[in-house]
Design an enzyme around this catalytic site. Structure first.
Site, short mmCIF file in Angstrom:
data_model
loop_
_atom_site.label_atom_id
_atom_site.label_comp_id
_atom_site.label_asym_id
_atom_site.label_seq_id
_atom_site.Cartn_x
_atom_site.Cartn_y
_atom_site.Cartn_z
N GLU A 151 0.82 -1.21 0.00
CA GLU A 151 0.00 0.00 0.00
C GLU A 151 0.86 1.26 0.00
O GLU A 151 0.81 2.09 0.91
CB GLU A 151 -0.96 -0.03 1.19
N GLU A 181 -5.14 -8.66 -1.35
CA GLU A 181 -5.85 -8.54 -0.07
C GLU A 181 -7.31 -8.26 -0.40
O GLU A 181 -7.60 -7.35 -1.19
CB GLU A 181 -5.34 -7.38 0.79
#
Ligand code: BG6
Length: 484
Positions: free
Chosen positions: A188, A382
């Protein structure tokens, strides 16, 4: 629905949320080891809740226990990984995403030589994965940089951290070249402004408030340069290796079709995507450079940075996907928390107990957008929902809400593939209950496998199969065809 042959199915973990053993076998403390349990966090101001001051870090390090610091204990994956991998193999996993804790290899980030015990741990882990037919997908930085680099350099703000990181990565590539083909650089990478300490070791109290954005973008530039260097190095050390970027896919819709709302949503989406833009195209988008100018942000670069970025483009694009949000110029629009963000509420979507808006079709939308923009293979690395589970008197755990979440999301991913999106794999978050990244709760459970541990660390750590365990097993066995 047609998932391609050889499509990878599995789950994703991060070292700092599962391993525990935070000070064992030479491991140094990371930024995750000082993160405090926040049962009643109002996640509306996420950055403030996750900021750490020098005084808080000193207090955490003076406390050797894990009572207030749940990531120090994780779920003891460090000692139980064989049992956990066996359960993943039983579900049919062909891929497991894990991260390497930088501080197991270089405890402060600056040692001359790596810590052999740390290296051996991951060698054993990857070897066992391969023995079970599980392909490792390895994240090099997942919210666990050495605390020593945070306190000494204010993390990635200092350019010297690039060398520390590239050295760590090189050691990993050389050691695991026969075991790991798929790598991700920064988890991220877009999260630096949302939680600078977790992502980049930036101690906000050292930075004047009006300099915070400038400081974060400077640190980000160092991460982007490091990422590009690492991609190139990986290709050199491991022929045929594939290195991806990893984005929090925070798709934002306009709250209304008023042009002003559309523009507000567009600005959010451009900001979210630009991190991947740099990693895919090897240059900053012009619109972002103009945004820097408008905001008075000046990035210090070095001669050669442009060439480094160009030479280190990623092979594939990966993302986490949990929720979507909307944006509006209406100051009274009701807001709701999402994954470390605060968006405007979407009246068409249900929310999880933590307020995250559940949007399976948004996954299809996001995958089509990413593929159309980048023309690179995608992986969803994810996706999942945090929920409170109940253990029945007979020990069973019925979690229809989790199966429904996954059923809908996997179905939409299949439709995206049918529409032409090229995808390599899907790793759910998380296949086993673990410590939440944002709140450090154990009770925010994501797994197909239940772990007997509560928020205070009480429990036997026994693993139990939830109903969703058998459901996901069927999904994998049918290569996504049987979602019933
Ligand atoms: C992702 C992170 O953003 O969200 C994971 O990469 C994290 O580390 C996941 O666990 C879910 O968030 P949370 O706060 O519910 O654990």
């Amino acid at each position: 629905m047609s998932f391609p042959q050889g499509f990878f199915w599995g789950g994703a973990l991060a070292a700092n949320q599962v391993e525990g053993a935070w000070n064992v076998d030479g491991k140094g403390p990371s930024v995750a080891d000082v993160a405090t349990y926040k049962p009643n966090t109002d996640v509306k101001d996420y950055a403030a809740h996750n900021a750490m001051s020098d005084a808080q870090i000193a207090a955490a390090m003076a406390d050797p226990s894990d009572a207030a610091y749940p990531k120090r204990r994780g779920i003891d994956f460090y000692h139980r990984y064989r049992e956990d991998l066996a359960l993943f193999a039983e579900m049919g996993f062909t891929m497991l995403r894990v991260s390497i804790a930088w501080t197991r290899i270089f405890p402060t980030g600056e040692e001359e030589e790596p810590n052999e015990k740390g290296l051996q741990f991951y060698e054993d882990l990857f070897t066992e994965m391969r023995r079970l037919g599980i392909e490792p997908l390895v994240t090099l930085s997942h919210y666990e940089m050495p605390l020593a680099l945070a306190t000494k350099y204010n993390g990635w703000v200092d350019r010297r951290v690039i060398d520390c990181f590239t050295k760590f990565c090189h050691v990993c590539f050389v050691r695991y070249k026969d075991l790991v083909k798929y790598w991700l650089t920064f988890n991220e990478v877009d999260s630096i402004l949302r939680h600078p300490f977790t992502t980049a070791g930036i101690i906000p109290s050292r930075v004047p408030a009006d300099q915070m954005a400038q400081t974060c973008y400077q640190a980000l530039h160092h991460q982007l340069v490091a990422s590009a260097l690492v991609v190139r190095d990986c290709h050199g050390v491991i022929p045929g290796s594939k290195v991806g970027c990893m984005l929090t896919k925070l798709t934002t819709y306009a709250r209304t079709c008023a042009p002003a709302d559309e523009l507000a949503a567009q600005a959010k989406n451009l900001e979210n995507l630009f991190y991947a833009d740099v990693q895919v195209w090897g240059e900053y988008p012009r619109l972002i450079l103009r945004m820097f100018e408008r905001k008075g942000i000046t990035i210090r670069t070095e001669p050669g940075d442009d060439a480094i970025l160009k030479a280190g483009c990623v092979d594939f694009v990966s993302c986490s996907y949990y929720m979507t949000m909307t944006e509006s110029v209406d100051p009274h629009a009701e807001r709701t928390p999402g994954n470390t963000v605060l968006g405007v509420k979407n009246p068409y979507l249900p929310s999880s107990e933590w307020g995250w808006q559940i949007d399976p079709q948004g996954l299809r939308y996001s995958l089509i957008e990413l593929y159309d923009r980048y023309r690179k293979p995608l992986m969803v690395v994810e996706n999942g929902v945090g929920a409170k589970d109940t253990v029945e008197p007979d020990g069973s755990i019925h979690d229809p809400y989790r199966m429904e979440y996954f059923r809908q999301h996997i179905a939409e991913m299949g439709k995206a593939i049918d529409e032409g999106v090229e995808m390599w794999g899907y790793t759910s978050w998380a296949p086993i209950d673990l410590i939440s990244a944002s709140t450090n709760q154990m009770s925010k459970r994501y797994g197909f496998i239940y772990v007997d541990q509560d928020d205070e660390g009480r429990g036997t750590l026994e693993r139990r199969r939830k109903d969703s365990f058998y459901w996901y097993q069927k999904v994998i066995a049918s290569n996504g065809a049987d979602l019933a």
